[in-house]
Design a protein around this motif. Structure first.
Motif, PDB file in Angstrom:
ATOM      1  N   PHE A  75       0.847  -1.192   0.000  1.00  0.00           N
ATOM      2  CA  PHE A  75       0.000   0.000   0.000  1.00  0.00           C
ATOM      3  C   PHE A  75       0.882   1.240   0.000  1.00  0.00           C
ATOM      4  O   PHE A  75       1.858   1.317   0.749  1.00  0.00           O
ATOM      5  CB  PHE A  75      -0.896   0.022   1.252  1.00  0.00           C
ATOM      6  N   ALA A  76       0.556   2.221  -0.840  1.00  0.00           N
ATOM      7  CA  ALA A  76       1.296   3.489  -0.859  1.00  0.00           C
ATOM      8  C   ALA A  76       0.341   4.654  -0.610  1.00  0.00           C
ATOM      9  O   ALA A  76      -0.686   4.765  -1.277  1.00  0.00           O
ATOM     10  CB  ALA A  76       2.004   3.671  -2.203  1.00  0.00           C
ATOM     11  N   PRO A  77       0.674   5.524   0.368  1.00  0.00           N
ATOM     12  CA  PRO A  77      -0.201   6.647   0.695  1.00  0.00           C
ATOM     13  C   PRO A  77       0.049   7.893  -0.156  1.00  0.00           C
ATOM     14  O   PRO A  77       1.183   8.185  -0.543  1.00  0.00           O
ATOM     15  CB  PRO A  77       0.155   6.944   2.157  1.00  0.00           C
ATOM     16  N   ILE A  78      -1.038   8.618  -0.415  1.00  0.00           N
ATOM     17  CA  ILE A  78      -0.963   9.968  -0.988  1.00  0.00           C
ATOM     18  C   ILE A  78      -1.353  10.927   0.131  1.00  0.00           C
ATOM     19  O   ILE A  78      -2.368  10.708   0.803  1.00  0.00           O
ATOM     20  CB  ILE A  78      -1.932  10.110  -2.182  1.00  0.00           C
ATOM     21  N   ARG A  79      -0.520  11.959   0.349  1.00  0.00           N
ATOM     22  CA  ARG A  79      -0.795  12.858   1.465  1.00  0.00           C
ATOM     23  C   ARG A  79      -0.758  14.316   1.044  1.00  0.00           C
ATOM     24  O   ARG A  79      -0.243  14.662  -0.017  1.00  0.00           O
ATOM     25  CB  ARG A  79       0.244  12.633   2.589  1.00  0.00           C
ATOM     26  N   LYS A  80      -1.297  15.152   1.892  1.00  0.00           N
ATOM     27  CA  LYS A  80      -1.226  16.594   1.664  1.00  0.00           C
ATOM     28  C   LYS A  80       0.211  17.048   1.837  1.00  0.00           C
ATOM     29  O   LYS A  80       1.010  16.411   2.522  1.00  0.00           O
ATOM     30  CB  LYS A  80      -2.144  17.317   2.657  1.00  0.00           C
ATOM     31  N   LYS A  81       0.542  18.171   1.194  1.00  0.00           N
ATOM     32  CA  LYS A  81       1.898  18.712   1.163  1.00  0.00           C
ATOM     33  C   LYS A  81       2.554  18.764   2.551  1.00  0.00           C
ATOM     34  O   LYS A  81       1.927  19.187   3.518  1.00  0.00           O
ATOM     35  CB  LYS A  81       1.838  20.120   0.589  1.00  0.00           C
ATOM     36  N   GLY A  82       3.806  18.296   2.588  1.00  0.00           N
ATOM     37  CA  GLY A  82       4.610  18.442   3.797  1.00  0.00           C
ATOM     38  C   GLY A  82       4.462  17.341   4.825  1.00  0.00           C
ATOM     39  O   GLY A  82       5.084  17.399   5.881  1.00  0.00           O
ATOM     40  N   LEU A  84       4.735  13.796   4.081  1.00  0.00           N
ATOM     41  CA  LEU A  84       5.564  12.608   3.820  1.00  0.00           C
ATOM     42  C   LEU A  84       7.032  12.952   4.075  1.00  0.00           C
ATOM     43  O   LEU A  84       7.511  13.993   3.627  1.00  0.00           O
ATOM     44  CB  LEU A  84       5.354  12.122   2.382  1.00  0.00           C
ATOM     45  N   PRO A  85       7.767  12.069   4.771  1.00  0.00           N
ATOM     46  CA  PRO A  85       9.113  12.426   5.232  1.00  0.00           C
ATOM     47  C   PRO A  85      10.224  12.371   4.171  1.00  0.00           C
ATOM     48  O   PRO A  85      11.232  13.076   4.288  1.00  0.00           O
ATOM     49  CB  PRO A  85       9.379  11.393   6.328  1.00  0.00           C
ATOM     50  N   TYR A  86      10.052  11.524   3.154  1.00  0.00           N
ATOM     51  CA  TYR A  86      11.143  11.317   2.185  1.00  0.00           C
ATOM     52  C   TYR A  86      10.920  12.211   0.966  1.00  0.00           C
ATOM     53  O   TYR A  86      10.049  13.077   0.961  1.00  0.00           O
ATOM     54  CB  TYR A  86      11.176   9.816   1.835  1.00  0.00           C
ATOM     55  N   LYS A  87      11.710  11.991  -0.114  1.00  0.00           N
ATOM     56  CA  LYS A  87      11.572  12.796  -1.342  1.00  0.00           C
ATOM     57  C   LYS A  87      10.209  12.528  -1.989  1.00  0.00           C
ATOM     58  O   LYS A  87       9.787  11.372  -2.095  1.00  0.00           O
ATOM     59  CB  LYS A  87      12.670  12.441  -2.353  1.00  0.00           C
ATOM     60  N   THR A  88       9.580  13.597  -2.459  1.00  0.00           N
ATOM     61  CA  THR A  88       8.227  13.456  -3.008  1.00  0.00           C
ATOM     62  C   THR A  88       8.096  14.095  -4.394  1.00  0.00           C
ATOM     63  O   THR A  88       8.921  14.918  -4.788  1.00  0.00           O
ATOM     64  CB  THR A  88       7.198  14.156  -2.096  1.00  0.00           C
ATOM     65  N   ILE A  89       7.040  13.680  -5.111  1.00  0.00           N
ATOM     66  CA  ILE A  89       6.554  14.472  -6.240  1.00  0.00           C
ATOM     67  C   ILE A  89       5.193  15.018  -5.821  1.00  0.00           C
ATOM     68  O   ILE A  89       4.515  14.430  -4.969  1.00  0.00           O
ATOM     69  CB  ILE A  89       6.422  13.663  -7.548  1.00  0.00           C
ATOM     70  N   TYR A  97     -11.482  27.775  -3.007  1.00  0.00           N
ATOM     71  CA  TYR A  97     -10.688  28.999  -2.995  1.00  0.00           C
ATOM     72  C   TYR A  97      -9.224  28.607  -3.016  1.00  0.00           C
ATOM     73  O   TYR A  97      -8.718  28.070  -2.045  1.00  0.00           O
ATOM     74  CB  TYR A  97     -10.984  29.822  -1.731  1.00  0.00           C
ATOM     75  N   GLY A  98      -8.540  28.863  -4.138  1.00  0.00           N
ATOM     76  CA  GLY A  98      -7.109  28.591  -4.248  1.00  0.00           C
ATOM     77  C   GLY A  98      -6.782  27.147  -4.607  1.00  0.00           C
ATOM     78  O   GLY A  98      -7.615  26.446  -5.174  1.00  0.00           O
ATOM     79  N   THR A  99      -5.566  26.738  -4.260  1.00  0.00           N
ATOM     80  CA  THR A  99      -5.107  25.394  -4.628  1.00  0.00           C
ATOM     81  C   THR A  99      -4.432  24.721  -3.434  1.00  0.00           C
ATOM     82  O   THR A  99      -4.078  25.379  -2.470  1.00  0.00           O
ATOM     83  CB  THR A  99      -4.072  25.447  -5.781  1.00  0.00           C
ATOM     84  N   ASP A 100      -4.288  23.399  -3.543  1.00  0.00           N
ATOM     85  CA  ASP A 100      -3.542  22.643  -2.542  1.00  0.00           C
ATOM     86  C   ASP A 100      -2.670  21.643  -3.314  1.00  0.00           C
ATOM     87  O   ASP A 100      -2.821  21.491  -4.517  1.00  0.00           O
ATOM     88  CB  ASP A 100      -4.503  21.927  -1.596  1.00  0.00           C
ATOM     89  N   THR A 101      -1.770  20.959  -2.611  1.00  0.00           N
ATOM     90  CA  THR A 101      -0.893  20.012  -3.283  1.00  0.00           C
ATOM     91  C   THR A 101      -0.978  18.650  -2.625  1.00  0.00           C
ATOM     92  O   THR A 101      -0.992  18.547  -1.400  1.00  0.00           O
ATOM     93  CB  THR A 101       0.577  20.511  -3.244  1.00  0.00           C
ATOM     94  N   LEU A 102      -1.062  17.598  -3.458  1.00  0.00           N
ATOM     95  CA  LEU A 102      -1.000  16.222  -2.970  1.00  0.00           C
ATOM     96  C   LEU A 102       0.355  15.644  -3.346  1.00  0.00           C
ATOM     97  O   LEU A 102       0.892  15.941  -4.418  1.00  0.00           O
ATOM     98  CB  LEU A 102      -2.117  15.380  -3.599  1.00  0.00           C
ATOM     99  N   GLU A 103       0.904  14.828  -2.476  1.00  0.00           N
ATOM    100  CA  GLU A 103       2.249  14.301  -2.696  1.00  0.00           C
ATOM    101  C   GLU A 103       2.324  12.782  -2.538  1.00  0.00           C
ATOM    102  O   GLU A 103       1.543  12.176  -1.803  1.00  0.00           O
ATOM    103  CB  GLU A 103       3.227  14.956  -1.698  1.00  0.00           C
ATOM    104  N   MET A 104       3.331  12.212  -3.204  1.00  0.00           N
ATOM    105  CA  MET A 104       3.659  10.789  -3.057  1.00  0.00           C
ATOM    106  C   MET A 104       5.175  10.658  -2.972  1.00  0.00           C
ATOM    107  O   MET A 104       5.898  11.436  -3.590  1.00  0.00           O
ATOM    108  CB  MET A 104       3.201  10.034  -4.316  1.00  0.00           C
ATOM    109  N   HIS A 105       5.650   9.673  -2.253  1.00  0.00           N
ATOM    110  CA  HIS A 105       7.085   9.387  -2.241  1.00  0.00           C
ATOM    111  C   HIS A 105       7.535   8.942  -3.640  1.00  0.00           C
ATOM    112  O   HIS A 105       6.808   8.193  -4.309  1.00  0.00           O
ATOM    113  CB  HIS A 105       7.395   8.259  -1.250  1.00  0.00           C
ATOM    114  N   ILE A 106       8.725   9.396  -4.038  1.00  0.00           N
ATOM    115  CA  ILE A 106       9.198   9.093  -5.405  1.00  0.00           C
ATOM    116  C   ILE A 106       9.417   7.589  -5.632  1.00  0.00           C
ATOM    117  O   ILE A 106       9.384   7.134  -6.763  1.00  0.00           O
ATOM    118  CB  ILE A 106      10.500   9.860  -5.754  1.00  0.00           C
ATOM    119  N   ASP A 107       9.621   6.840  -4.537  1.00  0.00           N
ATOM    120  CA  ASP A 107       9.843   5.397  -4.698  1.00  0.00           C
ATOM    121  C   ASP A 107       8.643   4.569  -4.214  1.00  0.00           C
ATOM    122  O   ASP A 107       8.765   3.376  -3.949  1.00  0.00           O
ATOM    123  CB  ASP A 107      11.116   4.970  -3.949  1.00  0.00           C
TER     124      ASP A 107
END
Ligand code: 5GP
Length: 171
Positions: A75-82, A84-89, A97-107
């Motif tokens: 299982f791999a989680p998608i989280r809100k910006k900031g 996830l502890p490792y390198k993300t995309i 109103y406005g935008t937000d960012t979702l992140e995943m670990h690069i590996d």
């Protein structure tokens, strides 16, 4: 069991005019929880062989992980910006109103991995669209998407054209 009868509708949450579908009443009912996870697992299996389940914060974790465990997958989680502890995309998505960012670990997934996305609910489809972008940027292939609940009247499937979409309770 009729799972819909176990869901609670909360009027005016998180704001006026929104009828929020509360899944906690299913989670806290042992029999309903088992039936829900079992049915969602069957839908995931219907897509054939795959490598990973991906689920977005936070209710995607609740449903995605037991399905992955049951089927012997990761299982791999998608989280809100900031978060996830490792390198993300990251992928930006539109809010009211406005935008937000979702992140995943690069590996989190490997190039060529077949991925099933699991979440609690399909509304407009915006969240899942961002999830698909993240998986595809990492070289994964989305072979299917499974929800517990689908708000059919919002036509979220329109945004997900070309993808296999399943849900077990519809409004
Ligand atoms: P969408 O991006 O499809 O418009 O919204 C779906 C996302 O918002 C899902 O991740 C889901 O958890 C959350 N969501 C929106 N409305 C509801 C609701 O009525 N009940 C629940 N449980 N989640 C909702």
């Amino acid at each position: 069991m009729d799972l819909k009868s176990k869901l609670r509708e909360v009027p005016d949450f998180p704001k006026e005019g929104i009828n929020f579908i509360d899944i906690t009443t299913v989670l806290q009912d042992a029999e309903a929880l088992k039936q829900c996870i079992d049915q969602m697992t069957q839908e995931v299996k219907s897509f054939g062989d795959f490598d990973m389940i991906v689920g977005p914060e936070s209710r995607g974790f609740i449903f995605g992980t037991p399905i992955a465990y049951t089927l012997g997958k990761g299982f791999a989680p998608i989280r809100k910006k900031g978060k996830l502890p490792y390198k993300t995309i990251g992928v930006e998505y539109e809010l009211e109103y406005g935008t937000d960012t979702l992140e995943m670990h690069i590996d989190a997934i490997k190039k060529g991995d077949k991925v099933v996305i699991v979440d609690d609910l399909l509304a407009t489809g915006g969240t899942t669209q961002s999830n698909i972008k993240l998986v595809e940027q990492l070289g994964g292939e989305v072979v299917g998407i499974v929800y517990f609940i689908e708000l059919s009247f919002l036509n979220g499937r329109e945004k997900l054209k070309g993808y296999e979409v399943k849900s077990i309770v519809q409004y």
